[in-house]
Every structure is written in C-alpha cells, then in structure tokens.
Design a protein around this motif. Structure first.
Motif, short mmCIF file in Angstrom:
data_model
loop_
_atom_site.label_atom_id
_atom_site.label_comp_id
_atom_site.label_asym_id
_atom_site.label_seq_id
_atom_site.Cartn_x
_atom_site.Cartn_y
_atom_site.Cartn_z
N LEU A 21 0.89 1.31 11.60
CA LEU A 21 2.09 0.58 11.24
C LEU A 21 2.91 1.33 10.20
O LEU A 21 4.13 1.42 10.29
N LEU A 22 2.21 1.88 9.22
CA LEU A 22 2.89 2.63 8.17
C LEU A 22 3.49 3.92 8.71
O LEU A 22 4.57 4.35 8.28
N THR A 23 2.83 4.51 9.67
CA THR A 23 3.35 5.72 10.31
C THR A 23 4.66 5.43 11.03
O THR A 23 5.62 6.21 10.96
N LEU A 24 4.74 4.28 11.71
CA LEU A 24 5.98 3.90 12.37
C LEU A 24 7.11 3.71 11.36
O LEU A 24 8.25 4.09 11.60
N LEU A 25 6.77 3.14 10.21
CA LEU A 25 7.78 2.87 9.20
C LEU A 25 8.29 4.15 8.55
O LEU A 25 9.49 4.31 8.29
N LEU A 26 7.36 5.10 8.30
CA LEU A 26 7.71 6.32 7.57
C LEU A 26 8.02 7.50 8.49
O LEU A 26 8.54 8.52 8.03
N LEU A 35 -0.69 7.82 1.56
CA LEU A 35 -0.26 6.64 0.82
C LEU A 35 -1.32 5.54 0.85
O LEU A 35 -1.61 4.91 -0.18
N LEU A 36 -1.93 5.34 2.01
CA LEU A 36 -3.01 4.36 2.11
C LEU A 36 -4.22 4.77 1.29
O LEU A 36 -4.89 3.94 0.67
N ASN A 37 -4.51 6.06 1.30
CA ASN A 37 -5.63 6.56 0.51
C ASN A 37 -5.40 6.33 -0.98
O ASN A 37 -6.33 6.01 -1.73
N GLU A 38 -4.17 6.46 -1.41
CA GLU A 38 -3.81 6.29 -2.82
C GLU A 38 -3.81 4.83 -3.24
O GLU A 38 -4.28 4.47 -4.32
N LEU A 53 5.85 3.86 -6.93
CA LEU A 53 5.63 4.10 -5.51
C LEU A 53 6.28 5.38 -5.04
O LEU A 53 5.69 6.15 -4.28
N ARG A 54 7.49 5.64 -5.51
CA ARG A 54 8.21 6.81 -5.01
C ARG A 54 7.58 8.13 -5.48
O ARG A 54 7.91 9.19 -4.94
N GLY A 60 9.25 9.73 -2.31
CA GLY A 60 10.69 9.77 -2.52
C GLY A 60 11.32 8.40 -2.58
O GLY A 60 10.73 7.40 -2.16
N THR A 61 12.54 8.35 -3.09
CA THR A 61 13.22 7.08 -3.34
C THR A 61 13.54 6.32 -2.06
O THR A 61 13.27 5.12 -1.95
N LYS A 62 14.12 6.98 -1.06
CA LYS A 62 14.55 6.28 0.15
C LYS A 62 13.38 5.67 0.90
O LYS A 62 13.45 4.52 1.34
N ARG A 63 12.31 6.42 1.04
CA ARG A 63 11.14 5.88 1.76
C ARG A 63 10.47 4.78 0.95
O ARG A 63 9.97 3.79 1.52
N ALA A 64 10.44 4.94 -0.36
CA ALA A 64 9.84 3.90 -1.21
C ALA A 64 10.62 2.60 -1.07
O ALA A 64 10.02 1.51 -0.95
N GLU A 65 11.94 2.67 -1.07
CA GLU A 65 12.75 1.47 -0.94
C GLU A 65 12.63 0.88 0.46
O GLU A 65 12.75 -0.33 0.65
#
Length: 209
Positions: A21-26, A35-38, A53-54, A60-65
C-alpha cells in the motif's frame, strides 16, 4: 509496481500488505520498505510529525505531506463511518465515536455532541481548541449551537494530549459551568468525557455529574 497492480486487480486492494500500500502511495518500493522499517507500521508513520517524517529515509517534504494527507483521509473516514444516525447509549459509545478524531492531536480540543431526546446524534461540533494542557470553552457557543439544532441533550468531549485521562480542576470547573448554563434552557448535559489514545474518563460514570 506492476506486480502490485496485478495483485490488486485480481484479488482486490484489501489483500495488499502495508508495504504494498505504501509503495502505491510513494511509487517507490525501496523507500516504502525503509520507511516501514524506521517507523514500524502504517500507524507509526501516521503518528509521526511532518517535520520528522520528511527526514526519514530521505522522504522529502512533498512525499511526507502526501502521507499525512492519506492519514488524514483515513482518520476522517474512520470518524464518518460511525454515522450521524448513531444513538448514544453509554460513555463507551462516545469514546468509540470520538477517539479517531482526538487521539493523535498534540493540542487539546473540546467538542460537543448534540443529541435528540432519544439520544440520536444530531451533530458533533468543535467548541474550542487550545494548547498542550488546556483549552477555553465558552458556554455561549455551546448554548447557541444547541438552540440552533433544537437539541435537548448534549455531551462534552475533550482530549488530553498528555496521555492521562484524569480530570483537572479546570475540567471540573468547565463541567459545572456548562451544566449550569444548559439547565437554564432545559438542555441536559448528559456527560463530560476525557479521551486519550488509550484511556478515557466519564464524569457521569464516576459520579461527578
């Protein structure tokens, strides 16, 4: 990515795991895994402030938002899914209704749940928001909205970002103040409930109302 899309097309999006799911988003499988590991989980990611988060894994800012926006959509859907037609029968119903709205906030917010005579929810209304330790509640705002909605009963709800649901003296003062104001207009204050991520306190259940 194509494998994920194929899996989703054949079996539905509900079968995708958190990484997919996160891969689809990012649009980046390695970044999703890092990110999941962190953060440990999607919930851990959603609870992390944007400023931190960023910085994780070079997000980065755009992906974090983008992630924060997705988390907010999920929170609002969780709240909306309770439905405005719900009837309140206990303090647990209130906690279930309002916890998704309040549990992750870093500041205090006070909400009023306006009800009919049969305890059907008419509206959830944010009365005020404040700092980390307190918020100021104006009883005139509560009364005005109750009269506009023709509500005869209401429940106050606010959160404690500290994680402790134990009421402060200010919480007792607010409860007394609102109770006195509503009684003048024949509006019943049924309860005042404090919510945290893991705890709750009902003034009514504890004999304080």
């Amino acid at each position: 990515m194509q494998t994920i899309y194929n899996k989703m097309a054949v079996r539905g999006i509900e079968v995708l795991d958190e990484k997919e799911l996160l891969t689809l988003l990012l649009d980046d499988e390695m970044l999703a895994a890092a990110l999941l590991n962190e953060c440990g989980s999607l919930a851990g990611i959603a609870q992390m402030p944007s400023s931190r988060l960023r910085m994780v894994s070079g997000l980065g800012t755009k992906r974090a938002e983008r992630i924060r926006a997705a988390a907010e959509i999920g929170r609002r859907l969780a709240t909306a899914s309770k439905g405005v037609e719900q009837c309140i029968t206990s303090s647990e119903d209130v906690v279930e209704l309002m916890r998704p709205q309040l549990r992750e906030l870093k500041h205090e917010e006070c909400w009023a749940i306006f009800l009919t005579n049969s305890n059907r929810v008419i509206e959830r209304f944010r009365v005020s928001q404040g700092g980390v330790q307190a918020t100021v509640v104006d009883q005139r705002i509560v009364i005005k909205r109750a009269l506009e909605l023709l509500s005869t009963r209401l429940i106050l709800v606010h959160n404690h970002p500290s994680g402790s649901a134990t009421p402060s003296q200010a919480d007792f003062d607010i409860t007394a103040k609102i109770g006195e104001a509503t009684s003048i207009f024949d509006i019943q204050l049924l309860d005042h409930i404090i919510i945290t991520a893991t705890e709750s306190y009902s003034f009514k259940s504890n004999g304080k109302l």
